[in-house]
Design a protein around this motif. Structure first.
Motif, mmCIF file in Angstrom:
data_model
loop_
_atom_site.group_PDB
_atom_site.id
_atom_site.type_symbol
_atom_site.label_atom_id
_atom_site.label_comp_id
_atom_site.label_asym_id
_atom_site.label_seq_id
_atom_site.Cartn_x
_atom_site.Cartn_y
_atom_site.Cartn_z
ATOM 1 N N TRP A 3 0.814 -1.218 0.000
ATOM 2 C CA TRP A 3 0.000 0.000 0.000
ATOM 3 C C TRP A 3 0.844 1.262 0.000
ATOM 4 N N ARG A 4 2.022 1.240 0.639
ATOM 5 C CA ARG A 4 2.864 2.437 0.649
ATOM 6 C C ARG A 4 3.394 2.745 -0.745
ATOM 7 N N ALA A 5 3.825 1.727 -1.440
ATOM 8 C CA ALA A 5 4.323 1.921 -2.807
ATOM 9 C C ALA A 5 3.193 2.385 -3.722
ATOM 10 N N SER A 6 2.013 1.816 -3.559
ATOM 11 C CA SER A 6 0.862 2.237 -4.361
ATOM 12 C C SER A 6 0.503 3.689 -4.080
ATOM 13 N N TRP A 7 0.492 4.072 -2.821
ATOM 14 C CA TRP A 7 0.157 5.437 -2.429
ATOM 15 C C TRP A 7 1.191 6.426 -2.971
ATOM 16 N N THR A 8 2.457 6.065 -2.857
ATOM 17 C CA THR A 8 3.537 6.915 -3.371
ATOM 18 C C THR A 8 3.416 7.075 -4.878
ATOM 19 N N GLU A 9 3.152 6.007 -5.578
ATOM 20 C CA GLU A 9 3.010 6.062 -7.035
ATOM 21 C C GLU A 9 1.800 6.909 -7.432
ATOM 22 N N LEU A 10 0.708 6.765 -6.708
ATOM 23 C CA LEU A 10 -0.497 7.549 -6.998
ATOM 24 C C LEU A 10 -0.218 9.039 -6.843
ATOM 25 N N TRP A 11 0.420 9.450 -5.780
ATOM 26 C CA TRP A 11 0.726 10.867 -5.573
ATOM 27 C C TRP A 11 1.732 11.384 -6.586
ATOM 28 N N THR A 14 -0.119 11.879 -9.742
ATOM 29 C CA THR A 14 -1.029 13.017 -9.628
ATOM 30 C C THR A 14 -0.316 14.322 -9.956
ATOM 31 N N PHE A 15 0.871 14.504 -9.416
ATOM 32 C CA PHE A 15 1.573 15.774 -9.563
ATOM 33 C C PHE A 15 2.560 15.801 -10.719
ATOM 34 N N LEU A 16 3.176 14.669 -11.068
ATOM 35 C CA LEU A 16 4.231 14.653 -12.080
ATOM 36 C C LEU A 16 3.859 13.942 -13.371
ATOM 37 N N GLY A 17 2.928 13.016 -13.335
ATOM 38 C CA GLY A 17 2.543 12.261 -14.523
ATOM 39 C C GLY A 17 3.081 10.845 -14.498
ATOM 40 N N VAL A 18 2.891 10.156 -15.572
ATOM 41 C CA VAL A 18 3.312 8.761 -15.699
ATOM 42 C C VAL A 18 4.830 8.696 -15.761
ATOM 43 N N ALA A 19 5.409 7.781 -15.017
ATOM 44 C CA ALA A 19 6.864 7.618 -14.999
ATOM 45 C C ALA A 19 7.366 7.229 -16.389
ATOM 46 N N GLY A 21 8.786 5.336 -19.365
ATOM 47 C CA GLY A 21 8.836 3.904 -19.626
ATOM 48 C C GLY A 21 7.692 3.119 -19.011
ATOM 49 N N ASN A 22 6.792 3.783 -18.331
ATOM 50 C CA ASN A 22 5.662 3.109 -17.689
ATOM 51 C C ASN A 22 4.395 3.448 -18.458
ATOM 52 N N ASP A 23 3.745 2.444 -19.015
ATOM 53 C CA ASP A 23 2.509 2.721 -19.738
ATOM 54 C C ASP A 23 1.276 2.501 -18.870
ATOM 55 N N GLY A 24 1.475 1.979 -17.667
ATOM 56 C CA GLY A 24 0.365 1.834 -16.752
ATOM 57 C C GLY A 24 0.051 3.164 -16.084
ATOM 58 N N THR A 25 -1.173 3.369 -15.707
ATOM 59 C CA THR A 25 -1.561 4.635 -15.092
ATOM 60 C C THR A 25 -2.722 4.421 -14.141
ATOM 61 N N TRP A 26 -2.787 5.248 -13.118
ATOM 62 C CA TRP A 26 -3.927 5.220 -12.207
ATOM 63 C C TRP A 26 -5.068 6.034 -12.800
ATOM 64 N N PHE A 27 -4.773 7.258 -13.269
ATOM 65 C CA PHE A 27 -5.850 8.091 -13.785
ATOM 66 C C PHE A 27 -5.409 9.212 -14.703
#
Length: 66
Positions: A3-11, A14-19, A21-27
């Protein structure tokens, strides 16, 4: 992913965009994140009120930062 990694990735997304090389996204897709989107808006545009009683972009950003 815990959950910590998921929360960190979500934030981060939210502020910076998709990492890179990463085509997955939350929103968001690419530069639809908050900070890259705001880079495209001038100060003069951000402080304008589009209609009486409607908050400006700058007001929304201030609220988000608060």
């Amino acid at each position: 992913m815990d959950w910590r990694a998921s929360w960190t990735e979500l934030w981060r997304e939210t502020f910076l965009g998709v990492a890179p090389g990463n085509d997955g996204t939350w929103f968001v897709q690419g530069s639809e994140a908050l900070l890259p989107s705001l880079d495209l808006v001038s100060f003069q545009y951000a402080v304008q009120h589009v209609a009486p009683g409607v908050a400006s972009i700058a007001a929304h950003v201030q609220h988000t930062a608060y």
